[in-house]
Design a protein around this motif. Structure first.
Motif, mmCIF file in Angstrom:
data_model
loop_
_atom_site.group_PDB
_atom_site.id
_atom_site.type_symbol
_atom_site.label_atom_id
_atom_site.label_comp_id
_atom_site.label_asym_id
_atom_site.label_seq_id
_atom_site.Cartn_x
_atom_site.Cartn_y
_atom_site.Cartn_z
ATOM 1 N N ALA A 1 -23.822 9.356 -44.393
ATOM 2 C CA ALA A 1 -22.167 8.202 -44.039
ATOM 3 C C ALA A 1 -21.946 8.872 -44.997
ATOM 4 N N ASP A 2 -22.329 9.061 -46.486
ATOM 5 C CA ASP A 2 -21.808 9.362 -47.696
ATOM 6 C C ASP A 2 -21.328 11.252 -47.958
ATOM 7 N N ILE A 3 -22.756 11.976 -47.498
ATOM 8 C CA ILE A 3 -22.609 13.013 -46.961
ATOM 9 C C ILE A 3 -21.421 13.593 -45.838
ATOM 10 N N ARG A 4 -21.295 13.220 -45.086
ATOM 11 C CA ARG A 4 -20.203 13.166 -44.121
ATOM 12 C C ARG A 4 -18.490 13.010 -44.315
ATOM 13 N N ALA A 5 -18.941 11.575 -45.302
ATOM 14 C CA ALA A 5 -18.034 11.544 -45.760
ATOM 15 C C ALA A 5 -17.290 12.689 -47.114
ATOM 16 N N TYR A 6 -18.697 13.001 -47.437
ATOM 17 C CA TYR A 6 -18.189 14.613 -48.810
ATOM 18 C C TYR A 6 -17.496 15.999 -47.939
ATOM 19 N N LEU A 7 -18.406 15.621 -46.467
ATOM 20 C CA LEU A 7 -17.744 17.240 -45.893
ATOM 21 C C LEU A 7 -16.406 16.857 -45.349
ATOM 22 N N THR A 8 -16.432 15.505 -45.006
ATOM 23 C CA THR A 8 -14.766 15.107 -43.975
ATOM 24 C C THR A 8 -13.703 15.991 -45.550
ATOM 25 N N GLU A 9 -13.844 15.447 -46.807
ATOM 26 C CA GLU A 9 -13.329 15.366 -47.587
ATOM 27 C C GLU A 9 -12.591 17.062 -48.050
ATOM 28 N N ARG A 10 -13.356 18.344 -47.429
ATOM 29 C CA ARG A 10 -13.143 18.956 -48.090
ATOM 30 C C ARG A 10 -13.008 19.822 -46.576
ATOM 31 N N ALA B 1 -32.239 24.904 -46.281
ATOM 32 C CA ALA B 1 -33.009 25.602 -45.290
ATOM 33 C C ALA B 1 -31.690 24.610 -44.701
ATOM 34 N N ILE B 2 -31.741 24.785 -43.676
ATOM 35 C CA ILE B 2 -29.591 24.667 -43.211
ATOM 36 C C ILE B 2 -29.686 24.784 -41.499
ATOM 37 N N SER B 3 -30.012 24.020 -40.773
ATOM 38 C CA SER B 3 -29.504 24.408 -39.019
ATOM 39 C C SER B 3 -28.171 23.463 -38.863
ATOM 40 N N GLY B 4 -26.966 23.425 -39.926
ATOM 41 C CA GLY B 4 -25.950 23.708 -39.404
ATOM 42 C C GLY B 4 -25.886 21.618 -38.853
ATOM 43 N N GLY B 5 -26.455 20.820 -39.159
ATOM 44 C CA GLY B 5 -26.585 19.402 -39.286
ATOM 45 C C GLY B 5 -25.522 18.844 -40.184
ATOM 46 N N SER B 6 -25.023 17.638 -40.522
ATOM 47 C CA SER B 6 -23.888 17.566 -41.195
ATOM 48 C C SER B 6 -25.290 17.349 -43.088
ATOM 49 N N ASP B 7 -26.368 16.741 -42.380
ATOM 50 C CA ASP B 7 -27.084 16.814 -43.803
ATOM 51 C C ASP B 7 -27.171 17.667 -44.306
ATOM 52 N N SER B 8 -27.526 19.238 -43.942
ATOM 53 C CA SER B 8 -27.902 20.223 -44.196
ATOM 54 C C SER B 8 -27.212 21.448 -44.542
ATOM 55 N N THR B 9 -25.895 20.642 -43.903
ATOM 56 C CA THR B 9 -24.428 21.265 -44.376
ATOM 57 C C THR B 9 -24.146 20.554 -45.566
ATOM 58 N N GLY B 10 -23.864 19.468 -45.926
ATOM 59 C CA GLY B 10 -23.892 19.038 -47.211
ATOM 60 C C GLY B 10 -24.854 19.833 -47.640
ATOM 61 N N LEU B 11 -25.671 19.508 -47.744
ATOM 62 C CA LEU B 11 -26.796 20.042 -49.002
ATOM 63 C C LEU B 11 -26.535 21.624 -49.776
ATOM 64 N N MET C 1 -23.887 9.296 -54.754
ATOM 65 C CA MET C 1 -23.105 10.709 -54.218
ATOM 66 C C MET C 1 -24.214 12.235 -54.295
ATOM 67 N N PRO C 2 -23.282 13.233 -52.686
ATOM 68 C CA PRO C 2 -24.204 14.212 -52.459
ATOM 69 C C PRO C 2 -23.615 14.739 -54.022
ATOM 70 N N ASP C 3 -22.593 15.168 -54.379
ATOM 71 C CA ASP C 3 -22.122 16.048 -55.546
ATOM 72 C C ASP C 3 -23.507 15.387 -56.546
ATOM 73 N N ALA C 4 -23.479 14.196 -56.821
ATOM 74 C CA ALA C 4 -24.134 14.105 -58.030
ATOM 75 C C ALA C 4 -25.883 14.435 -57.598
ATOM 76 N N ALA C 5 -26.189 14.126 -56.787
ATOM 77 C CA ALA C 5 -27.352 14.391 -56.443
ATOM 78 C C ALA C 5 -27.921 15.733 -56.861
ATOM 79 N N ALA C 6 -27.433 16.449 -56.105
ATOM 80 C CA ALA C 6 -26.998 18.198 -55.958
ATOM 81 C C ALA C 6 -26.366 18.862 -57.662
ATOM 82 N N ALA C 7 -26.471 17.955 -58.634
ATOM 83 C CA ALA C 7 -25.969 18.010 -59.519
ATOM 84 C C ALA C 7 -27.323 18.222 -60.799
ATOM 85 N N ASP C 8 -27.710 16.643 -60.879
ATOM 86 C CA ASP C 8 -28.957 16.258 -60.778
ATOM 87 C C ASP C 8 -30.486 17.675 -60.530
ATOM 88 N N PHE C 9 -30.379 17.551 -60.093
ATOM 89 C CA PHE C 9 -31.476 18.621 -58.884
ATOM 90 C C PHE C 9 -31.110 20.016 -59.709
#
Length: 440
Positions: free
Chosen positions: A185-194, A35-45, A14-22
Protein backbone atom coordinates in the motif's frame (compact mmCIF):
# COMPACT_ATOMS: atom_id res chain seq x y z
CA UNK A 1 22.35 -2.27 4.60
CA UNK A 2 20.39 -1.45 7.70
CA UNK A 3 18.66 -4.39 9.34
CA UNK A 4 15.27 -2.70 9.26
CA UNK A 5 15.60 -1.84 5.58
CA UNK A 6 15.70 -5.33 4.19
CA UNK A 7 15.05 -7.95 6.82
CA UNK A 8 11.44 -7.02 7.45
CA UNK A 9 11.85 -6.25 11.11
CA UNK A 10 9.01 -4.92 13.21
CA UNK A 11 8.77 -1.44 11.64
CA UNK A 12 7.67 -1.04 8.03
CA UNK A 13 9.83 1.17 5.83
CA UNK A 14 8.82 3.81 3.30
CA UNK A 15 9.97 3.10 -0.27
CA UNK A 16 12.29 6.09 -0.61
CA UNK A 17 13.98 5.38 2.72
CA UNK A 18 14.40 1.68 1.88
CA UNK A 19 15.96 2.57 -1.48
CA UNK A 20 18.34 5.04 0.16
CA UNK A 21 19.43 2.51 2.77
CA UNK A 22 20.05 -0.12 0.12
CA UNK A 23 22.20 2.15 -2.03
CA UNK A 24 24.14 3.29 1.02
CA UNK A 25 24.82 -0.34 1.99
CA UNK A 26 26.35 -1.38 -1.33
CA UNK A 27 30.05 -1.85 -1.81
CA UNK A 28 31.10 0.71 -4.44
CA UNK A 29 31.43 0.79 -7.37
CA UNK A 30 28.21 -1.10 -8.00
CA UNK A 31 25.90 -1.87 -10.89
CA UNK A 32 22.30 -2.68 -9.92
CA UNK A 33 20.01 -4.68 -12.20
CA UNK A 34 16.34 -4.18 -11.28
CA UNK A 35 13.96 -6.99 -12.18
CA UNK A 36 10.80 -5.14 -13.28
CA UNK A 37 7.55 -6.68 -14.45
CA UNK A 38 5.56 -3.45 -14.55
CA UNK A 39 3.57 -4.26 -11.43
CA UNK A 40 3.35 -1.75 -8.60
CA UNK A 41 6.09 -3.29 -6.46
CA UNK A 42 8.82 -3.52 -9.10
CA UNK A 43 7.84 -0.19 -10.67
CA UNK A 44 8.07 1.46 -7.27
CA UNK A 45 11.46 -0.12 -6.66
CA UNK A 46 12.87 1.11 -9.97
CA UNK A 47 11.46 4.62 -9.53
CA UNK A 48 12.73 4.91 -5.95
CA UNK A 49 16.24 3.77 -6.90
CA UNK A 50 16.31 6.02 -9.98
CA UNK A 51 15.18 9.05 -7.98
CA UNK A 52 17.72 8.42 -5.25
CA UNK A 53 20.60 8.03 -7.70
CA UNK A 54 19.51 11.11 -9.63
CA UNK A 55 19.72 13.09 -6.39
CA UNK A 56 23.26 11.78 -5.81
CA UNK A 57 24.80 11.39 -9.28
CA UNK A 58 28.33 10.91 -7.89
CA UNK A 59 27.41 7.82 -5.86
CA UNK A 60 29.43 5.50 -8.16
CA UNK A 61 26.38 3.28 -8.67
CA UNK A 62 24.96 2.38 -12.09
CA UNK A 63 21.35 1.33 -12.60
CA UNK A 64 19.83 -0.93 -15.26
CA UNK A 65 16.54 -2.79 -15.57
CA UNK A 66 15.39 -6.09 -17.06
CA UNK A 67 12.00 -7.58 -17.84
CA UNK A 68 11.48 -11.32 -18.21
CA UNK A 69 8.56 -12.23 -20.46
CA UNK A 70 7.48 -15.69 -19.40
CA UNK A 71 5.25 -16.06 -22.45
CA UNK A 72 2.38 -17.38 -20.34
CA UNK A 73 -0.13 -14.68 -21.32
CA UNK A 74 -0.95 -13.04 -24.64
CA UNK A 75 -0.46 -9.56 -23.14
CA UNK A 76 3.04 -10.17 -21.79
CA UNK A 77 4.95 -8.93 -24.84
CA UNK A 78 3.01 -5.64 -24.88
CA UNK A 79 3.60 -5.25 -21.15
CA UNK A 80 7.34 -5.69 -21.64
CA UNK A 81 7.27 -2.89 -24.24
CA UNK A 82 5.38 -0.65 -21.78
CA UNK A 83 8.06 -1.28 -19.18
CA UNK A 84 10.76 -0.45 -21.72
CA UNK A 85 9.04 2.89 -22.37
CA UNK A 86 8.92 3.62 -18.64
CA UNK A 87 12.63 2.86 -18.30
CA UNK A 88 13.42 5.13 -21.24
CA UNK A 89 11.50 7.96 -19.57
CA UNK A 90 13.60 7.47 -16.43
CA UNK A 91 16.86 7.27 -18.38
CA UNK A 92 17.45 3.69 -17.21
CA UNK A 93 18.88 1.15 -19.71
CA UNK A 94 16.45 -1.73 -20.17
CA UNK A 95 16.77 -5.29 -21.45
CA UNK A 96 13.91 -7.71 -22.19
CA UNK A 97 14.23 -11.46 -22.44
CA UNK A 98 11.64 -14.12 -23.19
CA UNK A 99 11.40 -17.55 -21.57
CA UNK A 100 11.54 -19.77 -24.63
CA UNK A 101 10.82 -23.44 -25.01
CA UNK A 102 8.12 -25.80 -23.82
CA UNK A 103 6.59 -24.98 -20.45
CA UNK A 104 5.95 -27.71 -17.87
CA UNK A 105 2.38 -28.75 -17.17
CA UNK A 106 3.02 -29.10 -13.44
CA UNK A 107 4.97 -26.81 -11.12
CA UNK A 108 4.75 -23.90 -13.55
CA UNK A 109 5.38 -21.23 -10.90
CA UNK A 110 8.56 -22.89 -9.63
CA UNK A 111 9.77 -23.46 -13.19
CA UNK A 112 9.05 -19.84 -14.10
CA UNK A 113 10.95 -18.65 -11.03
CA UNK A 114 14.00 -20.70 -11.98
CA UNK A 115 13.87 -19.52 -15.59
CA UNK A 116 13.48 -15.90 -14.45
CA UNK A 117 16.59 -16.06 -12.28
CA UNK A 118 18.55 -17.83 -15.02
CA UNK A 119 17.72 -15.10 -17.52
CA UNK A 120 18.35 -12.29 -15.03
CA UNK A 121 21.72 -13.79 -14.16
CA UNK A 122 22.67 -14.07 -17.84
CA UNK A 123 21.73 -10.42 -18.34
CA UNK A 124 23.71 -9.39 -15.26
CA UNK A 125 26.76 -11.21 -16.65
CA UNK A 126 26.46 -9.49 -20.02
CA UNK A 127 26.11 -5.97 -18.62
CA UNK A 128 28.52 -6.54 -15.69
CA UNK A 129 25.88 -5.94 -13.02
CA UNK A 130 27.03 -7.24 -9.65
CA UNK A 131 23.66 -7.33 -7.89
CA UNK A 132 20.11 -8.10 -9.00
CA UNK A 133 17.23 -6.61 -7.02
CA UNK A 134 13.66 -7.85 -6.86
CA UNK A 135 10.63 -6.14 -5.35
CA UNK A 136 9.47 -8.63 -2.72
CA UNK A 137 7.51 -6.78 -0.05
CA UNK A 138 6.37 -7.13 3.54
CA UNK A 139 3.07 -8.44 2.16
CA UNK A 140 4.94 -11.15 0.24
CA UNK A 141 6.82 -12.00 3.42
CA UNK A 142 3.60 -12.36 5.37
CA UNK A 143 2.13 -14.65 2.71
CA UNK A 144 5.27 -16.78 2.62
CA UNK A 145 5.30 -17.23 6.37
CA UNK A 146 1.63 -18.21 6.32
CA UNK A 147 2.20 -20.78 3.57
CA UNK A 148 5.23 -22.27 5.29
CA UNK A 149 3.38 -22.41 8.61
CA UNK A 150 0.63 -24.40 6.87
CA UNK A 151 3.20 -26.82 5.46
CA UNK A 152 4.81 -27.12 8.87
CA UNK A 153 1.47 -28.18 10.30
CA UNK A 154 1.45 -30.94 7.69
CA UNK A 155 4.88 -32.17 8.83
CA UNK A 156 6.96 -30.38 6.21
CA UNK A 157 9.12 -27.28 6.08
CA UNK A 158 11.25 -25.32 8.54
CA UNK A 159 9.75 -23.22 11.29
CA UNK A 160 10.08 -19.46 11.28
CA UNK A 161 11.79 -18.98 7.92
CA UNK A 162 10.50 -16.40 5.49
CA UNK A 163 11.89 -14.71 2.41
CA UNK A 164 15.57 -13.88 2.86
CA UNK A 165 16.79 -10.32 2.35
CA UNK A 166 19.53 -11.64 0.05
CA UNK A 167 20.01 -14.87 -1.90
CA UNK A 168 22.91 -16.17 -3.99
CA UNK A 169 21.72 -17.78 -7.21
CA UNK A 170 23.70 -20.55 -8.89
CA UNK A 171 26.89 -19.43 -7.09
CA UNK A 172 26.91 -16.53 -9.58
CA UNK A 173 25.02 -13.44 -8.48
CA UNK A 174 23.33 -12.14 -5.35
CA UNK A 175 19.59 -11.38 -5.53
CA UNK A 176 18.67 -8.68 -2.97
CA UNK A 177 15.21 -7.54 -1.79
CA UNK A 178 15.42 -3.86 -0.73
CA UNK A 179 11.63 -3.56 -0.30
CA UNK A 180 11.19 -6.55 1.99
CA UNK A 181 10.18 -4.23 4.84
CA UNK A 182 7.85 -2.09 2.68
CA UNK A 183 4.08 -2.47 2.50
CA UNK A 184 2.48 -2.71 -0.93
CA UNK A 185 0.00 0.00 0.00
CA UNK A 186 2.87 2.40 0.76
CA UNK A 187 4.56 1.58 -2.55
CA UNK A 188 1.36 2.31 -4.46
CA UNK A 189 0.85 5.55 -2.56
CA UNK A 190 4.42 6.51 -3.43
CA UNK A 191 3.72 5.95 -7.16
CA UNK A 192 0.33 7.69 -7.03
CA UNK A 193 1.93 10.79 -5.50
CA UNK A 194 4.16 10.93 -8.58
CA UNK A 195 1.29 10.43 -11.01
CA UNK A 196 2.62 7.04 -12.08
CA UNK A 197 0.58 3.94 -12.93
CA UNK A 198 1.39 0.25 -12.95
CA UNK A 199 0.24 -2.98 -14.55
CA UNK A 200 -1.98 -5.51 -12.81
CA UNK A 201 -1.16 -9.14 -13.60
CA UNK A 202 -4.43 -11.15 -13.73
CA UNK A 203 -2.60 -14.21 -12.40
CA UNK A 204 -2.49 -12.37 -9.06
CA UNK A 205 -6.23 -13.12 -8.80
CA UNK A 206 -6.02 -16.75 -9.94
CA UNK A 207 -6.99 -18.90 -6.97
CA UNK A 208 -5.38 -21.96 -8.54
CA UNK A 209 -2.15 -20.66 -7.03
CA UNK A 210 -1.43 -21.22 -3.34
CA UNK A 211 -0.06 -17.71 -2.85
CA UNK A 212 -3.22 -16.10 -4.25
CA UNK A 213 -5.40 -18.21 -1.97
CA UNK A 214 -3.22 -17.27 0.99
CA UNK A 215 -3.32 -13.59 0.06
CA UNK A 216 -7.09 -13.58 -0.07
CA UNK A 217 -7.32 -15.34 3.25
CA UNK A 218 -4.92 -12.92 4.90
CA UNK A 219 -6.82 -9.96 3.44
CA UNK A 220 -9.71 -10.89 5.72
CA UNK A 221 -7.44 -10.47 8.73
CA UNK A 222 -7.31 -6.86 9.90
CA UNK A 223 -4.01 -7.36 11.72
CA UNK A 224 -1.09 -5.48 10.11
CA UNK A 225 1.55 -7.47 8.24
CA UNK A 226 4.08 -8.87 10.66
CA UNK A 227 6.99 -11.29 10.49
CA UNK A 228 9.36 -12.81 12.96
CA UNK A 229 12.90 -11.60 13.52
CA UNK A 230 14.08 -11.06 9.95
CA UNK A 231 16.19 -14.21 9.99
CA UNK A 232 18.45 -13.26 12.89
CA UNK A 233 17.54 -16.42 14.83
CA UNK A 234 18.19 -18.61 11.81
CA UNK A 235 21.49 -16.83 11.09
CA UNK A 236 22.59 -17.44 14.69
CA UNK A 237 21.57 -21.10 14.36
CA UNK A 238 23.61 -21.35 11.17
CA UNK A 239 26.66 -20.17 13.10
CA UNK A 240 26.05 -22.67 15.92
CA UNK A 241 25.65 -25.46 13.40
CA UNK A 242 28.89 -24.39 11.73
CA UNK A 243 30.76 -24.82 15.02
CA UNK A 244 29.14 -28.26 15.39
CA UNK A 245 30.21 -29.14 11.84
CA UNK A 246 33.80 -28.06 12.51
CA UNK A 247 34.06 -30.10 15.66
CA UNK A 248 32.30 -33.34 14.78
CA UNK A 249 31.91 -33.90 11.03
CA UNK A 250 34.29 -35.21 8.37
CA UNK A 251 33.45 -35.75 4.68
CA UNK A 252 35.27 -38.49 2.78
CA UNK A 253 35.50 -38.58 -1.04
CA UNK A 254 32.37 -36.45 -1.29
CA UNK A 255 30.15 -39.48 -0.58
CA UNK A 256 30.61 -40.51 3.06
CA UNK A 257 29.81 -38.27 6.03
CA UNK A 258 31.25 -39.35 9.39
CA UNK A 259 29.70 -37.78 12.50
CA UNK A 260 31.27 -38.54 15.88
CA UNK A 261 29.15 -39.99 18.67
CA UNK A 262 29.58 -36.89 20.84
CA UNK A 263 27.87 -34.82 18.15
CA UNK A 264 24.57 -36.58 18.77
CA UNK A 265 24.33 -35.06 22.24
CA UNK A 266 24.22 -31.53 20.81
CA UNK A 267 21.26 -29.20 21.27
CA UNK A 268 18.31 -30.51 19.29
CA UNK A 269 17.86 -27.17 17.52
CA UNK A 270 21.38 -27.51 16.08
CA UNK A 271 20.78 -31.12 15.03
CA UNK A 272 17.41 -30.19 13.50
CA UNK A 273 19.18 -27.53 11.44
CA UNK A 274 22.34 -29.38 10.40
CA UNK A 275 21.13 -32.93 9.78
CA UNK A 276 18.41 -32.08 7.22
CA UNK A 277 20.97 -30.09 5.24
CA UNK A 278 23.49 -32.92 5.42
CA UNK A 279 20.75 -35.31 4.32
CA UNK A 280 19.88 -33.06 1.38
CA UNK A 281 23.52 -32.76 0.31
CA UNK A 282 24.29 -36.48 0.48
CA UNK A 283 20.92 -37.38 -1.00
CA UNK A 284 21.25 -34.90 -3.86
CA UNK A 285 18.03 -33.08 -3.01
CA UNK A 286 17.38 -29.31 -2.74
CA UNK A 287 15.48 -29.84 0.53
CA UNK A 288 15.95 -32.10 3.51
CA UNK A 289 13.32 -34.54 4.78
CA UNK A 290 10.13 -33.14 6.26
CA UNK A 291 9.73 -32.56 9.97
CA UNK A 292 8.07 -35.90 10.76
CA UNK A 293 10.60 -37.97 8.86
CA UNK A 294 13.45 -36.07 10.48
CA UNK A 295 11.82 -36.54 13.87
CA UNK A 296 12.03 -40.31 13.40
CA UNK A 297 15.73 -40.06 12.56
CA UNK A 298 16.42 -37.91 15.63
CA UNK A 299 14.53 -40.37 17.83
CA UNK A 300 16.52 -43.24 16.33
CA UNK A 301 19.79 -41.47 17.10
CA UNK A 302 18.58 -40.55 20.57
CA UNK A 303 18.07 -44.22 21.45
CA UNK A 304 21.77 -44.74 20.80
CA UNK A 305 21.42 -48.34 19.59
CA UNK A 306 23.47 -49.32 16.52
CA UNK A 307 21.32 -49.77 13.46
CA UNK A 308 20.27 -48.24 10.14
CA UNK A 309 17.49 -45.97 8.99
CA UNK A 310 16.78 -44.18 5.71
CA UNK A 311 15.38 -40.74 4.91
CA UNK A 312 15.64 -38.48 1.88
CA UNK A 313 17.52 -41.11 -0.14
CA UNK A 314 20.23 -41.28 2.55
CA UNK A 315 21.26 -44.23 4.71
CA UNK A 316 21.87 -43.33 8.37
CA UNK A 317 24.26 -45.97 9.73
CA UNK A 318 24.60 -45.59 13.53
CA UNK A 319 27.55 -47.44 15.05
CA UNK A 320 29.32 -47.42 18.40
CA UNK A 321 31.91 -44.92 17.20
CA UNK A 322 29.53 -42.58 15.39
CA UNK A 323 26.98 -41.93 12.69
CA UNK A 324 27.67 -42.43 8.98
CA UNK A 325 25.60 -40.89 6.18
CA UNK A 326 25.73 -41.96 2.54
CA UNK A 327 23.46 -42.05 -0.50
CA UNK A 328 21.24 -45.10 -0.77
CA UNK A 329 22.27 -47.26 -3.71
CA UNK A 330 18.89 -47.15 -5.43
CA UNK A 331 16.94 -44.89 -7.78
CA UNK A 332 20.20 -43.45 -9.12
CA UNK A 333 19.53 -42.56 -12.72
CA UNK A 334 22.30 -42.47 -15.32
CA UNK A 335 23.21 -39.23 -17.08
CA UNK A 336 24.39 -38.94 -20.67
CA UNK A 337 26.46 -35.95 -21.75
CA UNK A 338 27.53 -34.98 -25.25
CA UNK A 339 31.04 -33.72 -25.90
CA UNK A 340 31.46 -30.32 -24.26
CA UNK A 341 28.25 -30.60 -22.24
CA UNK A 342 27.87 -30.44 -18.50
CA UNK A 343 25.17 -31.58 -16.11
CA UNK A 344 24.24 -32.55 -12.57
CA UNK A 345 24.35 -36.27 -11.86
CA UNK A 346 22.11 -37.61 -9.09
CA UNK A 347 21.93 -34.11 -7.58
CA UNK A 348 25.39 -34.71 -6.06
CA UNK A 349 28.05 -34.02 -8.70
CA UNK A 350 28.46 -31.50 -11.49
CA UNK A 351 30.20 -33.23 -14.38
CA UNK A 352 31.73 -31.59 -17.46
CA UNK A 353 32.54 -33.73 -20.50
CA UNK A 354 35.77 -32.39 -21.91
CA UNK A 355 36.35 -35.32 -24.24
CA UNK A 356 35.53 -35.72 -27.94
CA UNK A 357 32.80 -38.33 -27.48
CA UNK A 358 29.59 -38.67 -25.50
CA UNK A 359 29.79 -40.15 -22.03
CA UNK A 360 27.47 -41.91 -19.62
CA UNK A 361 27.59 -41.49 -15.85
CA UNK A 362 26.15 -44.12 -13.55
CA UNK A 363 26.60 -45.41 -10.01
CA UNK A 364 29.93 -47.17 -9.65
CA UNK A 365 28.64 -50.17 -7.72
CA UNK A 366 31.46 -52.70 -7.19
CA UNK A 367 33.74 -50.61 -9.42
CA UNK A 368 33.95 -47.71 -6.95
CA UNK A 369 37.61 -47.10 -6.17
CA UNK A 370 38.03 -43.99 -4.02
CA UNK A 371 40.50 -44.10 -1.14
CA UNK A 372 39.17 -44.02 2.43
CA UNK A 373 40.98 -44.10 5.79
CA UNK A 374 41.53 -47.62 7.14
CA UNK A 375 39.84 -46.64 10.41
CA UNK A 376 36.41 -46.28 8.79
CA UNK A 377 33.92 -49.19 8.97
CA UNK A 378 34.36 -51.45 5.97
CA UNK A 379 30.60 -51.79 5.40
CA UNK A 380 30.10 -48.01 5.31
CA UNK A 381 33.05 -47.60 2.95
CA UNK A 382 31.73 -50.30 0.63
CA UNK A 383 28.31 -48.64 0.44
CA UNK A 384 29.86 -45.21 -0.12
CA UNK A 385 32.08 -46.47 -2.94
CA UNK A 386 29.04 -47.97 -4.65
CA UNK A 387 27.40 -44.54 -5.05
CA UNK A 388 30.44 -42.80 -6.53
CA UNK A 389 30.04 -41.61 -10.14
CA UNK A 390 31.42 -43.94 -12.80
CA UNK A 391 32.10 -42.28 -16.16
CA UNK A 392 31.95 -44.43 -19.29
CA UNK A 393 32.88 -43.24 -22.77
CA UNK A 394 30.78 -43.95 -25.82
CA UNK A 395 33.06 -46.83 -26.77
CA UNK A 396 32.43 -48.51 -23.42
CA UNK A 397 35.81 -47.64 -21.92
CA UNK A 398 36.30 -45.54 -18.81
CA UNK A 399 36.57 -41.89 -19.77
CA UNK A 400 39.25 -39.60 -18.34
CA UNK A 401 38.43 -36.28 -20.02
CA UNK A 402 35.91 -35.09 -17.45
CA UNK A 403 35.76 -32.63 -14.58
CA UNK A 404 33.84 -33.85 -11.54
CA UNK A 405 32.95 -31.42 -8.75
CA UNK A 406 30.73 -32.08 -5.73
CA UNK A 407 27.38 -30.32 -5.99
CA UNK A 408 25.66 -29.12 -2.82
CA UNK A 409 22.01 -29.33 -3.88
CA UNK A 410 20.43 -27.24 -1.08
CA UNK A 411 22.90 -24.38 -1.56
CA UNK A 412 24.46 -24.30 -5.03
CA UNK A 413 21.24 -23.22 -6.75
CA UNK A 414 19.60 -21.03 -4.08
CA UNK A 415 21.57 -19.96 -1.01
CA UNK A 416 20.00 -17.54 1.46
CA UNK A 417 22.14 -15.18 3.46
CA UNK A 418 20.67 -16.87 6.57
CA UNK A 419 22.58 -20.05 5.73
CA UNK A 420 25.78 -18.63 4.26
CA UNK A 421 28.06 -19.39 7.22
CA UNK A 422 27.05 -23.05 7.39
CA UNK A 423 27.10 -23.47 3.61
CA UNK A 424 30.58 -21.98 3.38
CA UNK A 425 32.00 -24.39 5.92
CA UNK A 426 30.27 -27.38 4.36
CA UNK A 427 31.59 -26.32 0.96
CA UNK A 428 35.09 -26.41 2.43
CA UNK A 429 34.44 -29.95 3.74
CA UNK A 430 33.92 -30.99 0.11
CA UNK A 431 37.07 -29.20 -1.04
CA UNK A 432 35.13 -26.45 -2.78
CA UNK A 433 35.75 -22.71 -2.72
CA UNK A 434 33.69 -20.38 -0.51
CA UNK A 435 30.49 -18.94 -1.91
CA UNK A 436 30.57 -15.40 -3.31
CA UNK A 437 30.28 -12.67 -0.67
CA UNK A 438 27.15 -10.50 -0.61
CA UNK A 439 27.73 -7.09 -2.25
CA UNK A 440 26.52 -5.35 0.93
Amino acid sequence: MSGNAVTAAATARMPDAAAADFIHSLFKPAHILVAISGGSDSTGLLVALAERLKAFPTSNVALSAATIDHGLRAESADEARDVAALCASLGVPHVARRWEGEKPKNGIMAAARGARYELLTDIADKISANVVVTAHTLDDQRETLAMRAARLNEGEGIAGTGIADAMLFDRRVWIVRPFLACRRADIRAYLTERGMSWLDDPSNEDVRYERVRTRKRLAQNAAPPSVLDGGSTRTALSMEATAWLDRYVTVHAGVLCAVSRDALAADEAVLSYALPYLTAVFGGEPYGPGRERMRRILDFMGEGKPGRRTAGGVLFDLRRDGLYLMRENRDIRPLELASGADGIWDGRFRIVNRGPTAIRIEAAGAKGAAEFPESLPKGAVQRARAVLPLVIAGDGENAASVAIVPYLAPFDRFLTRFDLTFADRLSACFGRAPYARPPL
